[in-house]
Design a protein around this motif. Structure first.
Motif, PDB file in Angstrom:
ATOM      1  N   LEU A 464       0.838  -1.205   0.000  1.00 44.36           N
ATOM      2  CA  LEU A 464       0.000   0.000   0.000  1.00 44.36           C
ATOM      3  C   LEU A 464       0.867   1.247   0.000  1.00 44.36           C
ATOM      4  O   LEU A 464       0.603   2.219  -0.718  1.00 44.36           O
ATOM      5  N   GLY A 468       0.664   1.906  -3.875  1.00 43.15           N
ATOM      6  CA  GLY A 468      -0.743   2.271  -3.823  1.00 43.15           C
ATOM      7  C   GLY A 468      -1.184   3.173  -4.957  1.00 43.15           C
ATOM      8  O   GLY A 468      -2.333   3.123  -5.385  1.00 43.15           O
ATOM      9  N   TRP A 474       0.144  -3.580  -8.177  1.00 42.43           N
ATOM     10  CA  TRP A 474      -0.596  -4.033  -6.999  1.00 42.43           C
ATOM     11  C   TRP A 474      -0.449  -5.528  -6.799  1.00 42.43           C
ATOM     12  O   TRP A 474      -0.393  -6.302  -7.763  1.00 42.43           O
ATOM     13  N   LEU A 478      -3.747  -5.873  -1.903  1.00 39.19           N
ATOM     14  CA  LEU A 478      -4.127  -4.508  -2.266  1.00 39.19           C
ATOM     15  C   LEU A 478      -5.223  -4.527  -3.326  1.00 39.19           C
ATOM     16  O   LEU A 478      -6.173  -3.735  -3.276  1.00 39.19           O
TER      17      LEU A 478
END
Length: 527
Positions: A464, A468, A474, A478
């Motif tokens: 994250l 993020g 990702w 996430l």
């Protein structure tokens, strides 16, 4: 420490402001003491319950005669569940209107609480989630209980000791160092409690934005009842970009972590002698239509297997899976390759500064990641690696305190004669590590590798932090948090995605559980 005495926002150079950050922290920040109270409440309630439940389950498994492998897997399943997946499941199960728990309570004539929407029930709900996931502590207790010498129980039986007397005078004294380890470990985990509180607040508040864009308004929902200290640190450092103030919060967290651990260890001399129902609801929901998932119905009709296919068509699930494997595999390889030589040097080589180095490892073991997150983020930002997975992969190639500690404990049990024989044959220390130590330490290395793989596979906080803002990098945890917001509370698809994320680690543990438990036993946590 230096950054904690500066004003720094990543855009300009740090500007020295003396103790202003600490004055604001102790006197002016309206949220900090709320976060401290929430964190201390969680530790005071969750840690004793974790230890009691984990110890009780371990005792039952140690006495089981049949189906031990199946029961061990069932009780360890919650610990294998990614924190994001587990939190999403609990938020759904504890939904005040349509959640299975309140539906069942309603059938019994009991008015169910609002759970994550009520400031008085949100923390107890998080404690329930924590207790459900006591598998890591349970497996350590199980290894310790199985390692208690059988002759001690036989001697106690001959003296007429009953079940509770044997528990009081044999089992508890024998595993008291493990109890200490469990208490310290869980207190440290409590001080860095982040992911469940972060995800639960965003979901319960009805947030429908990207996982990296959860606003400060939703952090701590409802009414700051889930605003824990690491969540507030994240808000100041990586939402408001007050890096200097976040560094001051990190220093305070380090001091408190060390002080609490020191108090526990010093007082330990007085007593140390040298989860299936949530899975069922998640599975049933994953087979429902969207309308059924939002109703009070508990059984899917018709059964909708296509939900699992829809998950792959509605989100880049394969991309998230490949990113997760890249992170987990590379991090685990690097951790094993770097930790084994260090652990061997601390266990078997005589050199000046060895004890000091081991003390540093122990301090690092007690160090919450939030303490170092600000300076590390600044470093990776200057290297232009923020937005990629390298900031979460590369640190593992420099060793890990927990892995080094466990491996060192095992290496101490290897007979010195084996190593001396190898030296007589002309082997150097590196060759001894490669040809002798690694062969004898296969169970311990397997346990460390499995620990690392499971941790990185489920990791949410670091991805994250660093990826993020870049969906292309990702990982599954996430992506799962984002999946729900993309599909506007389609709980059937969210639960199907949750099961798909859980499946790989469940299969891995089921296949490797014997080596895992054996490795934990042989690493000598009792030492």
């Amino acid at each position: 420490v230096y950054l904690s005495f500066t004003h720094y926002d990543l855009l300009s150079s740090p500007r020295w402001i003396g103790t202003a950050n600490y004055r604001y922290l102790f006197h002016d920040d309206p949220q900090v003491w709320t976060a401290v109270k929430n964190t201390l409440w969680y530790i005071a309630v969750a840690v004793p319950l974790q230890v009691l439940f984990a110890f009780g389950i371990a005792l039952m498994l140690a006495r089981a005669r049949r189906g031990v492998g199946i029961f061990r897997t069932i009780f360890y399943l919650p610990a294998l569940t990614p924190p994001v997946a587990a939190t999403l499941g609990f938020v759904y199960i504890l939904n005040p209107a349509t959640g299975p728990v309140n539906v069942l309570l309603g059938h019994l004539g009991i008015q169910g609480p609002l759970w994550f929407h009520d400031p008085h029930w949100s923390k107890p709900a998080l404690v329930g989630l924590t207790i459900w996931g006591v598998g890591n502590t349970m497996v350590i207790f199980l290894a310790a209980v199985l390692d208690v010498p059988r002759h001690l129980y036989e001697s106690a039986e001959l003296d007429g000791a009953g079940v509770f007397s044997r528990l009081r005078w044999v089992t508890l004294p024998s595993i008291s160092p493990v109890i200490l380890f469990a208490v310290v470990f869980n207190v440290i985990q409590g001080l860095q409690y982040f992911t469940p509180a972060y995800v639960a607040a965003g979901v319960a508040a009805g947030q429908a934005s990207q996982a990296a864009d959860v606003t400060a308004v939703n952090l701590g929902y409802p009414q700051d009842s889930t605003l824990f200290y690491p969540v507030l640190l994240y808000q100041h450092g990586f939402t408001d970009f007050q890096m200097g103030y976040a560094s001051a919060m990190s220093v305070l967290l380090l001091v408190v972590s060390f002080a609490i651990t020191l108090v526990i260890v010093l007082n330990s001399r007085r007593w140390v002698y040298q989860a299936a129902p949530p899975f069922i609801f998640i599975l049933l929901t994953s087979l429902m239509t969207n309308n059924q998932a939002l109703s009070t119905s508990l059984w899917p009709h018709p059964i909708r297997w296509s939900n699992f296919y829809d998950v792959f068509t509605k989100a880049p699930f394969w991309r998230w899976a490949l990113n997760t494997l890249q992170y987990s595999v590379l991090a685990t390889i690097g951790l094993v390759l770097s930790s084994v030589p260090v652990a061997y040097a601390l266990a078997r080589l005589r050199w000046r500064g060895r004890q000091v180095s081991f003390l540093i490892v122990l301090i690092a073991l007690m160090l919450p990641p939030q303490v170092t997150v600000v300076p590390l983020y600044v470093m990776w930002a200057k290297l232009h690696l923020v937005g990629t997975l390298w900031p979460v992969i590369l640190p593992n190639w420099f060793g890990d305190a927990f892995s080094i500690f466990l491996l060192r404990q095992f290496f101490l049990t290897i007979p010195e004669e084996y190593l001396d024989a190898a030296r007589v044959d002309g082997c150097g220390e590196l060759r001894i590590v490669a040809t002798v130590v690694t062969r004898l330490a296969k169970p311990a290395i397997a346990a460390v590798a499995l620990f690392s793989f499971l941790y990185t596979f489920n990791d949410f906080f670091l991805p994250l932090l660093y990826t993020g803002e870049n969906p292309h990098h990702w990982v599954l945890s996430l992506g799962l948090s984002e999946f729900r917001s993309l599909h506007q509370v389609q709980w059937n698809l969210t639960m199907a995605a949750t099961l798909l994320v859980m499946a790989p680690v469940i299969v891995l543990f089921f296949l490797a559980q014997r080596a895992f438990v054996e490795g934990v036993t042989l690493t000598g946590v009792k030492g």
